[in-house]
Design an enzyme around this catalytic site. Structure first.
Site, PDB file in Angstrom:
ATOM      1  N   PRO A  11       0.791  -1.225   0.000  1.00  0.00           N
ATOM      2  CA  PRO A  11       0.000   0.000   0.000  1.00  0.00           C
ATOM      3  C   PRO A  11       0.829   1.283   0.000  1.00  0.00           C
ATOM      4  O   PRO A  11       1.894   1.358   0.620  1.00  0.00           O
ATOM      5  CB  PRO A  11      -0.825  -0.096   1.288  1.00  0.00           C
ATOM      6  CG  PRO A  11      -0.130  -1.101   2.126  1.00  0.00           C
ATOM      7  CD  PRO A  11       0.531  -2.056   1.177  1.00  0.00           C
ATOM      8  N   ASN A  12       0.296   2.243  -0.721  1.00  0.00           N
ATOM      9  CA  ASN A  12       0.830   3.612  -0.827  1.00  0.00           C
ATOM     10  C   ASN A  12       2.063   3.726  -1.718  1.00  0.00           C
ATOM     11  O   ASN A  12       2.512   4.842  -1.999  1.00  0.00           O
ATOM     12  CB  ASN A  12       1.111   4.219   0.566  1.00  0.00           C
ATOM     13  CG  ASN A  12      -0.132   4.247   1.424  1.00  0.00           C
ATOM     14  OD1 ASN A  12      -1.150   4.805   1.009  1.00  0.00           O
ATOM     15  ND2 ASN A  12      -0.093   3.622   2.580  1.00  0.00           N
ATOM     16  N   ARG A  19       5.069  10.922  -2.471  1.00  0.00           N
ATOM     17  CA  ARG A  19       4.805  10.677  -1.069  1.00  0.00           C
ATOM     18  C   ARG A  19       6.088  10.836  -0.247  1.00  0.00           C
ATOM     19  O   ARG A  19       7.076  10.152  -0.500  1.00  0.00           O
ATOM     20  CB  ARG A  19       4.303   9.237  -0.976  1.00  0.00           C
ATOM     21  CG  ARG A  19       4.331   8.630   0.362  1.00  0.00           C
ATOM     22  CD  ARG A  19       4.307   7.102   0.239  1.00  0.00           C
ATOM     23  NE  ARG A  19       4.032   6.561   1.540  1.00  0.00           N
ATOM     24  CZ  ARG A  19       4.411   5.354   1.949  1.00  0.00           C
ATOM     25  NH1 ARG A  19       5.014   4.546   1.125  1.00  0.00           N
ATOM     26  NH2 ARG A  19       4.143   4.958   3.155  1.00  0.00           N
ATOM     27  N   TYR A  24      11.195   8.575   1.068  1.00  0.00           N
ATOM     28  CA  TYR A  24      11.123   7.548   0.020  1.00  0.00           C
ATOM     29  C   TYR A  24      11.768   7.972  -1.296  1.00  0.00           C
ATOM     30  O   TYR A  24      11.811   7.171  -2.234  1.00  0.00           O
ATOM     31  CB  TYR A  24       9.653   7.151  -0.203  1.00  0.00           C
ATOM     32  CG  TYR A  24       9.005   6.563   1.036  1.00  0.00           C
ATOM     33  CD1 TYR A  24       9.342   5.280   1.464  1.00  0.00           C
ATOM     34  CD2 TYR A  24       8.095   7.282   1.801  1.00  0.00           C
ATOM     35  CE1 TYR A  24       8.787   4.730   2.611  1.00  0.00           C
ATOM     36  CE2 TYR A  24       7.524   6.754   2.949  1.00  0.00           C
ATOM     37  CZ  TYR A  24       7.867   5.490   3.347  1.00  0.00           C
ATOM     38  OH  TYR A  24       7.324   4.941   4.484  1.00  0.00           O
ATOM     39  N   ASN A  75       8.042  -5.738  -1.393  1.00  0.00           N
ATOM     40  CA  ASN A  75       8.009  -4.636  -0.434  1.00  0.00           C
ATOM     41  C   ASN A  75       6.570  -4.580   0.073  1.00  0.00           C
ATOM     42  O   ASN A  75       5.705  -4.003  -0.588  1.00  0.00           O
ATOM     43  CB  ASN A  75       8.403  -3.312  -1.075  1.00  0.00           C
ATOM     44  CG  ASN A  75       8.413  -2.186  -0.041  1.00  0.00           C
ATOM     45  OD1 ASN A  75       7.894  -2.357   1.069  1.00  0.00           O
ATOM     46  ND2 ASN A  75       8.978  -1.046  -0.385  1.00  0.00           N
ATOM     47  N   ALA A  78       3.298  -1.040   4.554  1.00  0.00           N
ATOM     48  CA  ALA A  78       2.780  -1.079   5.930  1.00  0.00           C
ATOM     49  C   ALA A  78       2.325  -2.479   6.357  1.00  0.00           C
ATOM     50  O   ALA A  78       2.325  -2.800   7.555  1.00  0.00           O
ATOM     51  CB  ALA A  78       1.631  -0.089   6.070  1.00  0.00           C
ATOM     52  N   GLU A  99      12.841  -9.584   0.844  1.00  0.00           N
ATOM     53  CA  GLU A  99      12.024  -8.471   1.346  1.00  0.00           C
ATOM     54  C   GLU A  99      12.805  -7.171   1.133  1.00  0.00           C
ATOM     55  O   GLU A  99      13.992  -7.111   1.459  1.00  0.00           O
ATOM     56  CB  GLU A  99      11.786  -8.731   2.843  1.00  0.00           C
ATOM     57  CG  GLU A  99      11.015  -7.678   3.589  1.00  0.00           C
ATOM     58  CD  GLU A  99      10.909  -8.044   5.077  1.00  0.00           C
ATOM     59  OE1 GLU A  99      11.321  -9.158   5.484  1.00  0.00           O
ATOM     60  OE2 GLU A  99      10.434  -7.184   5.842  1.00  0.00           O
ATOM     61  N   HIS A 101      12.768  -2.889   1.670  1.00  0.00           N
ATOM     62  CA  HIS A 101      12.207  -1.630   2.187  1.00  0.00           C
ATOM     63  C   HIS A 101      13.068  -0.489   1.675  1.00  0.00           C
ATOM     64  O   HIS A 101      14.301  -0.570   1.730  1.00  0.00           O
ATOM     65  CB  HIS A 101      12.200  -1.620   3.720  1.00  0.00           C
ATOM     66  CG  HIS A 101      11.423  -2.753   4.276  1.00  0.00           C
ATOM     67  ND1 HIS A 101      10.061  -2.796   4.242  1.00  0.00           N
ATOM     68  CD2 HIS A 101      11.832  -3.916   4.820  1.00  0.00           C
ATOM     69  CE1 HIS A 101       9.650  -3.933   4.760  1.00  0.00           C
ATOM     70  NE2 HIS A 101      10.706  -4.644   5.123  1.00  0.00           N
ATOM     71  N   ARG A 108      13.418   4.050  12.204  1.00  0.00           N
ATOM     72  CA  ARG A 108      12.168   4.821  12.241  1.00  0.00           C
ATOM     73  C   ARG A 108      11.363   4.469  13.504  1.00  0.00           C
ATOM     74  O   ARG A 108      11.901   3.988  14.477  1.00  0.00           O
ATOM     75  CB  ARG A 108      11.398   4.566  10.934  1.00  0.00           C
ATOM     76  CG  ARG A 108      12.208   5.031   9.706  1.00  0.00           C
ATOM     77  CD  ARG A 108      11.450   4.842   8.415  1.00  0.00           C
ATOM     78  NE  ARG A 108      10.250   5.680   8.377  1.00  0.00           N
ATOM     79  CZ  ARG A 108       9.292   5.551   7.458  1.00  0.00           C
ATOM     80  NH1 ARG A 108       9.389   4.614   6.514  1.00  0.00           N
ATOM     81  NH2 ARG A 108       8.239   6.341   7.479  1.00  0.00           N
TER      82      ARG A 108
HETATM   83  C1  DHK Z   1       7.168   1.475   3.012  1.00  0.00           C
HETATM   84  C2  DHK Z   1       6.065   1.816   3.728  1.00  0.00           C
HETATM   85  O1  DHK Z   1       4.968   2.245   3.110  1.00  0.00           O
HETATM   86  C3  DHK Z   1       6.052   1.783   5.189  1.00  0.00           C
HETATM   87  O2  DHK Z   1       4.775   1.482   5.707  1.00  0.00           O
HETATM   88  C4  DHK Z   1       7.090   0.827   5.752  1.00  0.00           C
HETATM   89  C5  DHK Z   1       8.349   0.838   3.645  1.00  0.00           C
HETATM   90  C6  DHK Z   1       8.435   1.076   5.124  1.00  0.00           C
HETATM   91  C7  DHK Z   1       9.615   1.180   2.874  1.00  0.00           C
HETATM   92  O3  DHK Z   1      10.556   1.728   3.456  1.00  0.00           O
HETATM   93  O4  DHK Z   1       9.677   0.863   1.689  1.00  0.00           O
HETATM   94  O5  DHK Z   1       7.151   0.985   7.146  1.00  0.00           O
END
Ligand code: DHK
Length: 145
Positions: A11-12, A19, A24, A75, A78, A99, A101, A108
């Site tokens: 998500p996101n 964002r 990111y 990835n 959340a 995995e 991130h 964090r």
């Molecule tokens: C991405 C997210 O959206 C967060 O909810 C994770 C992760 C971290 C990232 O660092 O890619 O906590």
């Protein structure tokens, strides 16, 4: 043997580039996919690159990967920190799982420090920005040799 790798995004991550760029970065998910496709072509791997804001869609792709894919890069965003269902799905997949991130989740908030997915992942990349994806794919290539 299959040369297909699923690259799944939670998500996101559709908002990558817009964002919280201080966390990111400014590359979009399309940029990430393009970088992965360049690596895949050189490595003679096929990739399926997906993103969803819905947990069940990620689970369905993991189930699909059971039938056709050699490895999964994920990835979970959340869902990393909440989803026993994603862990259970990944436990039904037999190939390597990496995995990724973008941010260093350990630097964090405390709620980001735990990952259900890490209980299954063969490797974890965190905090290297979007460069973590092509690195994961290069490592996947070595695992599949
Ligand atoms: C991405 C997210 O959206 C967060 O909810 C994770 C992760 C971290 C990232 O660092 O890619 O906590």
């Amino acid at each position: 043997m299959s040369r297909l790798v699923f690259i799944l995004n939670g998500p996101n991550l559709n908002l990558l580039g817009k964002r919280q760029p201080e966390i990111y970065g400014s590359d979009t998910l399309a940029d990430v996919e393009a970088a992965c496709r360049r690596i895949a072509e050189a490595a003679e791997l096929e990739i399926r690159f997906h993103q969803s804001n819905r947990e069940y869609e990620l689970i369905d792709w993991i189930h699909e990967a059971r039938d056709c894919a050699a490895g999964i890069i994920i990835n979970p965003a959340a869902f990393t920190h909440t989803s026993v269902a994603l862990l259970d799905a990944l436990n039904c997949f037999e190939g390597p799982v990496i995995e990724v991130h973008i941010s260093n989740i350990h630097k964090r908030e405390a709620f980001r420090h735990h990952s259900y997915v890490s209980l299954r992942a063969d490797g974890v990349i965190a905090g290297l920005g979007v460069a973590g994806y092509p690195l994961a794919l290069q490592h996947m290539q070595r695992l599949l040799e």
